[in-house]
Structures are given as C-alpha cells and as structure tokens.
Scaffold this motif. Structure first.
Motif, mmCIF file in Angstrom:
data_model
loop_
_atom_site.group_PDB
_atom_site.id
_atom_site.type_symbol
_atom_site.label_atom_id
_atom_site.label_comp_id
_atom_site.label_asym_id
_atom_site.label_seq_id
_atom_site.Cartn_x
_atom_site.Cartn_y
_atom_site.Cartn_z
ATOM 1 N N PRO A 61 -4.945 -6.802 -3.531
ATOM 2 C CA PRO A 61 -3.899 -7.552 -4.252
ATOM 3 C C PRO A 61 -2.876 -6.666 -4.947
ATOM 4 C CG PRO A 61 -5.980 -7.625 -5.451
ATOM 5 C CD PRO A 61 -6.279 -6.991 -4.136
ATOM 6 N N LEU A 62 -3.261 -5.452 -5.331
ATOM 7 C CA LEU A 62 -2.351 -4.599 -6.083
ATOM 8 C C LEU A 62 -1.504 -3.691 -5.202
ATOM 9 C CD1 LEU A 62 -4.645 -3.506 -9.066
ATOM 10 C CD2 LEU A 62 -2.949 -5.337 -8.994
ATOM 11 N N PHE A 63 -1.731 -3.709 -3.896
ATOM 12 C CA PHE A 63 -0.967 -2.821 -3.028
ATOM 13 C C PHE A 63 0.518 -3.192 -3.023
ATOM 14 C CE2 PHE A 63 0.755 -2.034 1.297
ATOM 15 C CZ PHE A 63 0.842 -0.655 1.213
ATOM 16 N N GLY A 64 0.820 -4.483 -2.952
ATOM 17 C CA GLY A 64 2.217 -4.920 -2.949
ATOM 18 C C GLY A 64 2.967 -4.512 -4.203
ATOM 19 N N PRO A 65 2.459 -4.870 -5.410
ATOM 20 C CA PRO A 65 3.141 -4.434 -6.632
ATOM 21 C C PRO A 65 3.255 -2.922 -6.754
ATOM 22 C CG PRO A 65 1.559 -6.164 -7.127
ATOM 23 C CD PRO A 65 1.333 -5.779 -5.705
ATOM 24 N N ALA A 66 2.206 -2.185 -6.380
ATOM 25 C CA ALA A 66 2.255 -0.725 -6.488
ATOM 26 C C ALA A 66 3.301 -0.139 -5.550
ATOM 27 C CB ALA A 66 0.881 -0.126 -6.180
ATOM 28 N N LEU A 67 3.368 -0.657 -4.324
ATOM 29 C CA LEU A 67 4.363 -0.161 -3.369
ATOM 30 C C LEU A 67 5.774 -0.505 -3.829
ATOM 31 C CD1 LEU A 67 4.863 1.235 -0.667
ATOM 32 C CD2 LEU A 67 4.690 -1.004 0.440
ATOM 33 N N SER A 84 3.363 -3.375 -14.055
ATOM 34 C CA SER A 84 4.767 -2.980 -13.853
ATOM 35 C C SER A 84 4.939 -1.478 -13.724
ATOM 36 C CB SER A 84 5.632 -3.491 -15.007
ATOM 37 O OG SER A 84 5.184 -2.956 -16.248
ATOM 38 N N THR A 85 3.965 -0.688 -14.184
ATOM 39 C CA THR A 85 4.045 0.770 -14.045
ATOM 40 C C THR A 85 3.003 1.301 -13.065
ATOM 41 O OG1 THR A 85 2.571 1.099 -15.946
ATOM 42 C CG2 THR A 85 4.944 1.064 -16.388
ATOM 43 N N LEU A 86 2.380 0.417 -12.311
ATOM 44 C CA LEU A 86 1.391 0.834 -11.323
ATOM 45 C C LEU A 86 2.097 1.411 -10.104
ATOM 46 C CD1 LEU A 86 -1.615 0.863 -10.422
ATOM 47 C CD2 LEU A 86 -1.189 -1.368 -9.369
ATOM 48 N N THR A 87 1.742 2.611 -9.721
ATOM 49 C CA THR A 87 2.307 3.247 -8.532
ATOM 50 C C THR A 87 1.204 3.477 -7.505
ATOM 51 O OG1 THR A 87 1.993 5.466 -9.452
ATOM 52 C CG2 THR A 87 4.114 4.391 -9.871
ATOM 53 N N VAL A 142 -5.908 5.613 3.496
ATOM 54 C CA VAL A 142 -4.873 4.737 4.074
ATOM 55 C C VAL A 142 -3.641 4.712 3.172
ATOM 56 C CG1 VAL A 142 -4.309 2.367 4.696
ATOM 57 C CG2 VAL A 142 -6.515 3.321 5.346
ATOM 58 N N LEU A 143 -3.851 4.572 1.867
ATOM 59 C CA LEU A 143 -2.737 4.571 0.920
ATOM 60 C C LEU A 143 -1.982 5.895 0.965
ATOM 61 C CD1 LEU A 143 -4.558 2.864 -2.084
ATOM 62 C CD2 LEU A 143 -2.738 1.849 -0.703
ATOM 63 N N SER A 144 -2.715 6.993 1.069
ATOM 64 C CA SER A 144 -2.078 8.305 1.140
ATOM 65 C C SER A 144 -1.234 8.434 2.394
ATOM 66 C CB SER A 144 -3.137 9.409 1.101
ATOM 67 O OG SER A 144 -3.899 9.341 -0.081
ATOM 68 N N LEU A 145 -1.729 7.920 3.509
ATOM 69 C CA LEU A 145 -0.972 7.995 4.759
ATOM 70 C C LEU A 145 0.277 7.111 4.709
ATOM 71 C CD1 LEU A 145 -3.899 7.988 7.343
ATOM 72 C CD2 LEU A 145 -2.392 9.895 6.768
ATOM 73 N N VAL A 146 0.189 5.998 4.020
ATOM 74 C CA VAL A 146 1.379 5.146 3.850
ATOM 75 C C VAL A 146 2.451 5.889 3.070
ATOM 76 C CG1 VAL A 146 2.242 3.045 2.751
ATOM 77 C CG2 VAL A 146 0.117 2.975 4.042
ATOM 78 N N PRO A 179 0.243 6.295 -6.003
ATOM 79 C CA PRO A 179 -0.681 7.388 -6.330
ATOM 80 C C PRO A 179 -1.759 6.991 -7.345
ATOM 81 C CG PRO A 179 1.548 8.230 -6.214
ATOM 82 C CD PRO A 179 1.645 6.743 -6.102
ATOM 83 N N GLN A 180 -1.422 6.143 -8.315
ATOM 84 C CA GLN A 180 -2.449 5.663 -9.235
ATOM 85 C C GLN A 180 -3.497 4.850 -8.496
ATOM 86 O OE1 GLN A 180 -1.007 4.023 -13.087
ATOM 87 N NE2 GLN A 180 1.034 4.567 -12.366
ATOM 88 N N LEU A 181 -3.034 4.057 -7.533
ATOM 89 C CA LEU A 181 -3.959 3.247 -6.745
ATOM 90 C C LEU A 181 -4.844 4.135 -5.874
ATOM 91 C CD1 LEU A 181 -4.262 0.195 -6.790
ATOM 92 C CD2 LEU A 181 -2.851 0.068 -4.733
ATOM 93 N N VAL A 182 -4.281 5.223 -5.369
ATOM 94 C CA VAL A 182 -5.077 6.174 -4.582
ATOM 95 C C VAL A 182 -6.208 6.742 -5.435
ATOM 96 C CG1 VAL A 182 -5.042 8.412 -3.412
ATOM 97 C CG2 VAL A 182 -3.195 6.780 -3.012
ATOM 98 N N TYR A 183 -5.874 7.166 -6.650
ATOM 99 C CA TYR A 183 -6.901 7.717 -7.549
ATOM 100 C C TYR A 183 -7.951 6.661 -7.887
ATOM 101 C CZ TYR A 183 -9.114 9.850 -11.592
ATOM 102 O OH TYR A 183 -10.042 10.351 -12.473
ATOM 103 N N GLN A 184 -7.491 5.443 -8.166
ATOM 104 C CA GLN A 184 -8.425 4.382 -8.542
ATOM 105 C C GLN A 184 -9.388 4.069 -7.399
ATOM 106 O OE1 GLN A 184 -6.756 0.434 -9.088
ATOM 107 N NE2 GLN A 184 -8.110 0.071 -10.832
ATOM 108 N N MET A 185 -8.857 3.969 -6.181
ATOM 109 C CA MET A 185 -9.712 3.639 -5.049
ATOM 110 C C MET A 185 -10.631 4.803 -4.681
ATOM 111 S SD MET A 185 -8.977 0.551 -4.474
ATOM 112 C CE MET A 185 -10.024 0.410 -3.018
ATOM 113 N N GLY A 186 -10.108 6.027 -4.725
ATOM 114 C CA GLY A 186 -10.883 7.163 -4.256
ATOM 115 C C GLY A 186 -11.891 7.701 -5.247
ATOM 116 N N PHE A 187 -11.530 7.716 -6.550
ATOM 117 C CA PHE A 187 -12.372 8.400 -7.529
ATOM 118 C C PHE A 187 -12.997 7.463 -8.563
ATOM 119 C CE2 PHE A 187 -9.365 11.549 -5.957
ATOM 120 C CZ PHE A 187 -10.229 12.563 -5.576
ATOM 121 N N GLN A 188 -12.559 6.208 -8.605
ATOM 122 C CA GLN A 188 -13.198 5.246 -9.503
ATOM 123 C C GLN A 188 -14.032 4.231 -8.724
ATOM 124 O OE1 GLN A 188 -10.036 3.603 -11.918
ATOM 125 N NE2 GLN A 188 -9.987 5.382 -13.278
#
Length: 310
Positions: free
Chosen positions: A66-72, A259-262, A282-286, A264-273
């Motif tokens: 759900p957060l991919f759209g707002p982050a992108l 509103s400040t979600l980017t 996948v996010l990194s490749l996008v 790269p933050q999502l990459v960190y959240q998915m990968g390390f949290q």
C-alpha cells in the motif's frame, strides 16, 4: 621461457592500468546489481537459504504494497521540484557572487558554510526553526501578520519544507557554477558587447552555451542523489512527530500521513525491519531503472542539442 609478443604485452599493460577501475566496477557495481536482480526473484529473510519464488516479489510490490504508490510519488515529486529549484538557485547564487565587486569572500563563505553541516544536525536544527509552536520563523511571520503553516507537521507543507532545507545547503552547487561561470572566456563577452548585446542576450548566447555541460552534470547528479533521498526526510519526520526515539525503538517513517515517505526509506523498512529482502531488492531496481531512464533521456537530449548546434 616463451617471450610475449608486443601486442600481448600492450594488452596486458593496458589491462594493468585498467585493473583498479575494473576491480572497483566489479565489486561495487556489477556484483551488487547482479545480486539485487537475483534476490528480487527469491524469498530471503537473511537467515534461511533463499528460495525461488519467481515474480511473487514483483507482484507484491506493484499490487499489494500500500505504501509503494505514496513513496514513489513523493520521491518523483522531490526529484522534479528539488532538483529544478536547486539548479536554478545554485546558478543564481553563482551569478550573484561572480558579479559582486566587493565582499566576494564573505558571501561565498556564508553561502557555502550551511553545506558543511552534517545532514542530521542540519535537519534537526531546521525542524526546530520551523516548529509551529516555538520556532522563530513562525514567530517572525506572526509579528508581520502572516498566518504561517505548520511546516513539517502539515502533509501539504512537509515536502516543500524539505525543499527549503535543500536550498539552505546549496553551497556545493554554488561553487560548481561559480567555477563554470568564471571559466567563460571574457573575449566572448567583449565581442557580444561590441554587437550591442544586453545582459540577457549575453547570458543566453554566451554564458548559457558555455555552462550547459555543468548544468547537465548538476541535473544528472541531482536526480541520482534525490532518488536516494533518505536521511533528511526520515530525521525530519521523526523530529516533527515528537516521538521519543530510544534504543531498540522502531518508528514508522513518512510523518505526517506518509507525506515524507520516500522509496529508499521503504527499502530500508522492508529489508532491515521486515526482513523481506526480495521486496527491498525490487524497490531498489525500480529506483535504479528510473534513475537510468532519466539520465539516458537527458544525455540523449543533450546530444541532440549539440548535433543541432553543429
């Protein structure tokens, strides 16, 4: 012992000179890229062995996250607005400082010093300056009768506030543009003046063609850096939210209202949290694909302009 032929010796000598670059390219670019592509098709939680899942990670990112759209959207918004304003503001400051007759050293230092501030410290200070309750900026605006926004606490103003933060630390681009402007041959300005060119004509026909490669450099590097925008957005959201961050605490990024979600933050959240390495890859490749596409488009446009001029 066989003697190497001259062509073979030349090839080995060339390979020896290229070896530092080849090693760096292989270790820090080629291998991470191949590994990222590999893990994007795997289920891997950094503990168990990776297992092949095909396009499951890709479908999860594009269809179920759900957060991919707002982050992108936030990332692309920052790329367009922040890069454009930084280039424009940096060029304007460079023009201003190079035209000054006195006090050049003072203004150059004053504009460059904010760039030297550590990103975390600069962001924390900026959030406190724009604090809606006790920040000096809002107090000054209130005294002159301006209804100030809540800046980092308002979803509509959070990203513009990040842009203001980036413009505050514009010293790096200012110095680059100053060097480019001072490198423009003075003979061209003198010839333009003899032809009756005014200030705008000299900038358009003399200054701009000379500094176009530097502008392209600033735009491309700005896009790449903003696509990796992480620290300032994360710190600003955490400080503005007022959450007490202690050891072991996990704070959801993106305050206020994502509103400040980017990305790269999502990459960190998915990968390390969340330990979802496949989705993080996948996010990194996008991000990589968008940055490469934008860079190639700009370089192609630049090549087309040069061909037209020839």
């Amino acid at each position: 012992m066989a003697t190497l032929s001259p062509p073979t010796r030349r090839r080995l000598r060339t390979l020896g000179f290229l070896s530092p670059w080849l090693i760096g390219f292989s270790v820090f670019f080629a291998y991470p890229l191949i590994a990222t592509v590999y893990f994007s098709f795997m289920h891997y939680n950094q503990i168990k062995e990776p297992t092949f899942v095909g396009l499951k990670n890709w479908r999860y990112v594009f269809e179920q996250m759900p957060l991919f759209g707002p982050a992108l959207w936030n990332t692309l918004w920052l790329v367009v607005v922040m890069v454009a304003l930084r280039v424009l503001f940096g060029l304007s400051l460079g023009l201003l400082v190079t035209k000054l007759k006195s006090g050049v050293g003072f203004f150059r230092t004053a504009f460059y010093i904010p760039y030297l501030a550590p990103p975390v410290a600069a962001t924390v200070a900026f959030v406190f300056l724009l604090n809606p309750g006790s920040g000096p900026v809002n107090e000054i605006l209130a005294k002159v009768g301006i209804d100030a926004p809540t800046w980092f606490n308002d979803p509509n103003w959070a990203k513009p506030s990040l842009v203001m933060l980036s413009l505050w630390g514009i010293g790096d681009l200012m110095v680059i543009f100053m060097a480019a402007l001072l490198d423009v041959p003075k003979e061209q300005y003198e010839a333009a003046e003899l032809d009756g060119a005014g200030a705008w004509a000299k900038f358009r026909y003399v200054t701009w063609p000379s500094i176009t490669p530097i502008v392209m450099f600033a735009v491309v590097t700005g896009i790449v850096q903003t696509m990796q925008y992480y620290t300032q957005a994360l710190v600003a959201g955490k400080v503005a939210s007022g959450v007490n961050i202690g050891p072991g605490s996990v704070v959801q990024p993106g305050y206020p209202d994502h509103s400040t979600l980017t990305v790269p933050q999502l990459v960190y959240q998915m990968g390390f949290q969340n330990f979802n390495t496949g989705a993080a890859c996948v996010l990194s490749l996008v991000l990589f694909a968008i940055a490469m596409a934008a860079t190639l488009l700009l370089m192609r446009k630049r090549s087309g302009l040069l061909s037209a001029e020839d």
